[in-house]
Design an enzyme around this catalytic site. Structure first.
Site, PDB file in Angstrom:
ATOM      1  N   ASP A   1      -7.738  17.834   5.499  1.00  0.00           N
ATOM      2  CA  ASP A   1      -7.302  16.468   5.814  1.00  0.00           C
ATOM      3  C   ASP A   1      -6.917  16.216   7.268  1.00  0.00           C
ATOM      4  O   ASP A   1      -6.593  15.084   7.635  1.00  0.00           O
ATOM      5  CB  ASP A   1      -6.130  16.071   4.912  1.00  0.00           C
ATOM      6  CG  ASP A   1      -6.582  15.872   3.473  1.00  0.00           C
ATOM      7  OD1 ASP A   1      -7.673  15.315   3.281  1.00  0.00           O
ATOM      8  OD2 ASP A   1      -5.852  16.280   2.557  1.00  0.00           O
TER       9      ASP A   1
ATOM     10  N   ASP B   1     -14.960  13.113  -0.010  1.00  0.00           N
ATOM     11  CA  ASP B   1     -14.049  12.584   1.012  1.00  0.00           C
ATOM     12  C   ASP B   1     -14.144  13.359   2.335  1.00  0.00           C
ATOM     13  O   ASP B   1     -13.882  12.830   3.409  1.00  0.00           O
ATOM     14  CB  ASP B   1     -12.577  12.666   0.558  1.00  0.00           C
ATOM     15  CG  ASP B   1     -12.351  12.447  -0.910  1.00  0.00           C
ATOM     16  OD1 ASP B   1     -13.266  12.705  -1.708  1.00  0.00           O
ATOM     17  OD2 ASP B   1     -11.243  12.043  -1.286  1.00  0.00           O
TER      18      ASP B   1
HETATM   19  N1  GLY Z   1      -8.922  11.699   0.142  1.00  0.00           N
HETATM   20  C1  GLY Z   1      -8.158  11.471  -0.989  1.00  0.00           C
HETATM   21  C2  GLY Z   1      -8.415  10.179  -1.653  1.00  0.00           C
HETATM   22  O1  GLY Z   1      -9.291   9.440  -1.321  1.00  0.00           O
HETATM   23  O2  GLY Z   1      -7.687   9.897  -2.585  1.00  0.00           O
END
Ligand code: GLY
Length: 396
Positions: A112, A172
């Protein structure tokens, strides 16, 4: 010269006439943001958790620490408020919240870091060209590539759920590649480009079904490099299409094409756009339900964050596609999403929402968390979309 003057007047008029990026809307956004407890003079910054993420069950602002995946979005909301309003107040606040994240440049515990640092330091560096910010971003990119596995061709997303998954990569993760493309361009070091492109191409091969809907999680075998499980974590079912996941895919390949001009990425972004517009189909208010594969949607919560991410991506894709029909369609759907999100149906009325702009987002329905609530990343991508729309109006 005359032509330039005429064009710039035309752009200003287009901006003035735009129903979307109106001065009144920017003022409404500023007023709403100012009601956040973290912008009040008596807010206690000595606490560990100071970044707004959502509203908790008692209706208070749910604050998270800098380690949370969403921590960069609040500084980003403040940066976009500055860019849209041009008022120094927002830059001062954005700078203060950005600098609280400095130590995250070394946080290698998940993927992240790209989300966190590009929405905060990335915007800060773009605006200020501050050398210290540049160094933080370069270190963040170095940290991110420690998670890359050459055999698999991907950056590992998570270290938790070790009992379930050997090497999980979620759709993601494409979003984190923006940090690597940035580092490649700033340093000239092709290692960042190669890792970003390899991850994007491995994902292109393994995360999509034939209709270009996405799997949320792909679990790889670390010995053979084979994609051995294709499942979900935040979607409705393993074979469903989680709406925000599809939004990340649209945004991710659009961004990868913008950075590399690799036509495979543009094609992929347009295939994903086609899935959203012509296969899944959006509801009348252009804000998807949290998963595209749900049959009976009447009782299901919406995900305004998915609409905000898609709107921002559609604006950008409209500037990159070579197909004039698609260009028109992408702008038109993004306009409709933003118009819908700006109504009282989605935008918090004054005196509610504790400083969040949008309601009706869904974080992780299967886990029972953050259902039909404000989410800071919905606000972030909504503002980014407005900023991109403003850019389109002023350059056309
Ligand atoms: N990247 C985590 C979400 O979209 O919830």
């Amino acid at each position: 010269m005359l032509l330039i003057v005429v064009c710039s007047c035309k752009s200003k008029n287009a901006l003035k006439e735009s129903k979307l990026v109106k001065v009144e809307l920017i003022e409404k956004i500023e007023n709403q943001l100012k009601s956040s407890p973290v912008l009040q003079d008596d807010f206690d910054f000595s606490k560990r958790s100071v970044f707004p993420r959502t509203l908790d069950e008692s209706g208070d602002v749910g604050l998270v620490s800098k380690r949370d995946w969403t921590s960069g979005f609040y500084p980003g909301v403040l940066w976009y408020s500055y860019l849209l309003s041009e008022k120094p107040y927002w830059k001062e606040k954005a700078t203060a919240f950005t600098e609280l994240l400095e130590s995250e440049q070394l946080n290698a515990s998940n993927h992240d870091i790209g989300f966190k640092m590009m929405s905060s330091y990335g915007l800060a560096y773009k605006d200020t060209k501050n050398e210290d910010y540049k160094q933080v971003l370069i270190q963040s990119a170095k940290t991110l590539i420690t998670r890359f596995d050459e055999n698999i061709g991907c950056i590992r997303s998570w270290d938790h759920h070790k009992d379930k998954w050997e090497f999980p990569v979620i759709i993601d993760n494409l979003m984190n590649l923006e940090l690597l493309y940035w580092a490649w361009k700033e340093t000239g070091d092709a290692v960042y480009l190669n890792i970003a492109n390899t991850h994007a191409k491995t994902t292109l091969k393994n995360h999509f079904r034939s209709d270009y809907s996405t799997y949320h999680v792909v679990n790889y075998d670390t010995i053979t490099g084979v994609a051995k499980d294709k499942v979900t974590h935040q979607g409705y079912a393993d074979n469903s299409c989680w709406a925000r996941g599809e939004a990340w895919a649209l945004y991710g390949y659009t961004m990868a094409y913008r950075e590399t001009q690799d036509s495979e990425f543009l094609k992929q972004a347009e295939y994903v756009a086609n899935y959203i517009l012509n296969v899944a189909k959006l509801p009348n208010d252009f804000v998807p339900t949290w998963d595209f594969s749900l049959k009976d949607v009447a009782e299901e919560p919406k995900d305004a964050s998915a609409a905000a991410v898609m709107a921002s991506a559609f604006y950008e894709l409209s500037t990159l596609t070579t197909n004039s029909e698609n260009k028109k369609e992408y702008v038109s759907v993004a306009d409709k999403m933003i118009a819908s999100l700006s109504t009282d149906n989605y935008f918090n009325v004054p005196g509610t929402g504790h400083g969040f702009l949008l309601k009706h987002s869904t974080g992780a329905k299967p886990g029972g968390g953050e259902i039909d609530v404000p989410l800071v990343y919905a606000d972030y991508y909504y503002l980014e979309a407005l900023y991109r729309k403003k850019g389109i109006l002023t350059t056309n």
